[in-house]
Enzyme design. Structure first.
Site, short mmCIF file in Angstrom:
data_model
loop_
_atom_site.label_atom_id
_atom_site.label_comp_id
_atom_site.label_asym_id
_atom_site.label_seq_id
_atom_site.Cartn_x
_atom_site.Cartn_y
_atom_site.Cartn_z
N ASP A 97 41.59 42.33 45.96
CA ASP A 97 43.11 41.71 45.19
C ASP A 97 44.13 40.93 45.70
OD1 ASP A 97 44.53 43.74 45.30
OD2 ASP A 97 44.87 44.82 43.33
N LYS A 118 34.82 40.67 44.18
CA LYS A 118 36.12 41.89 44.08
C LYS A 118 35.29 42.91 42.74
CE LYS A 118 39.63 41.20 41.66
NZ LYS A 118 40.79 40.59 41.85
#
Length: 216
Positions: free
Chosen positions: A138, A120
């Site tokens: 997220d 991420k």
């Protein structure tokens, strides 16, 4: 959700915010990298408060490495998991100096080799600093993708894969930011603001939240 609906959703999101970006404050790819590492399980607001004090003092790999863990902690101790993050940041700075001539690498593999940098974080840096069309899934993006039906999936990897496949190419670079901001301010976790949502008529979410009554 069909392709036409998906395209219209991103057309509207783009019309409302033509040039979206992260809410983390940064001036260089290195500052962005450190801010994203610090933002894990923390708010952008809390990270910005810390880095406003840190970056004027140290904002290069060598400068932050020189602080050491004990020197860095006072700047970031208001952020969750600050001790672990301090160790990761210092080791990341050491590796950037030793292996990358103090530059932030531009490949996923090299980024993910840095302590505290997962997929991420690497996606955020690649997208925001270097203009690579990636999507860092997220909690906000995961929720919006599933709730709206844009790209449902059982985990973040599945949602990322679907988004990369289904988002029209012209929207792919900025889709990450549009979806995060939509999830942060409109399609919020408990009671989404469906009555104030520009894409509510296109969304597959059936339990639309009505306009609150005055005084409630």
């Amino acid at each position: 959700m069909n392709a036409e609906k998906r395209r219209e959703i991103f057309t509207r999101l783009r019309a409302a915010l033509p040039h979206p970006t992260t809410e983390l404050e940064y001036t260089t790819p290195f500052e962005l990298l450190i801010s994203v590492v610090l933002s894990a399980q923390a708010t952008d607001v809390s990270v910005n408060k810390a880095t406003r004090k840190l970056y004027p003092v140290a904002n290069t790999p060598a400068q932050i490495y020189a602080l050491g863990v004990d020197g860095l902690i006072p700047y970031i101790q208001t952020i969750g998991l600050y001790r672990t993050k301090a160790k990761n940041v210092i080791e990341t700075c050491r590796m950037l100096v030793a292996l990358h001539d103090s530059q932030v690498p531009r490949t996923r593999e090299q980024l993910e080799a840095l302590p505290g940098v997962g997929r991420k974080t690497a996606n955020v840096v690649l997208n925001t600093a270097f203009g690579v069309p990636t999507i860092a899934v997220d909690t906000h993006i995961f929720r919006v993708s599933n709730r709206t039906g844009i790209a449902p999936g059982k985990d973040v990897d599945a949602v990322e894969h679907k988004l990369m496949k289904l988002v029209p190419a012209e929207f792919l670079l900025d889709a990450h930011h549009w979806l995060i901001l939509h999830g942060r301010y409109t399609c919020i976790a408990r009671k989404p603001l469906c009555w104030n949502c520009s894409i509510a008529d296109l969304c597959d979410f059936k339990a639309k939240t009505p306009l609150p009554e005055k005084g409630i």
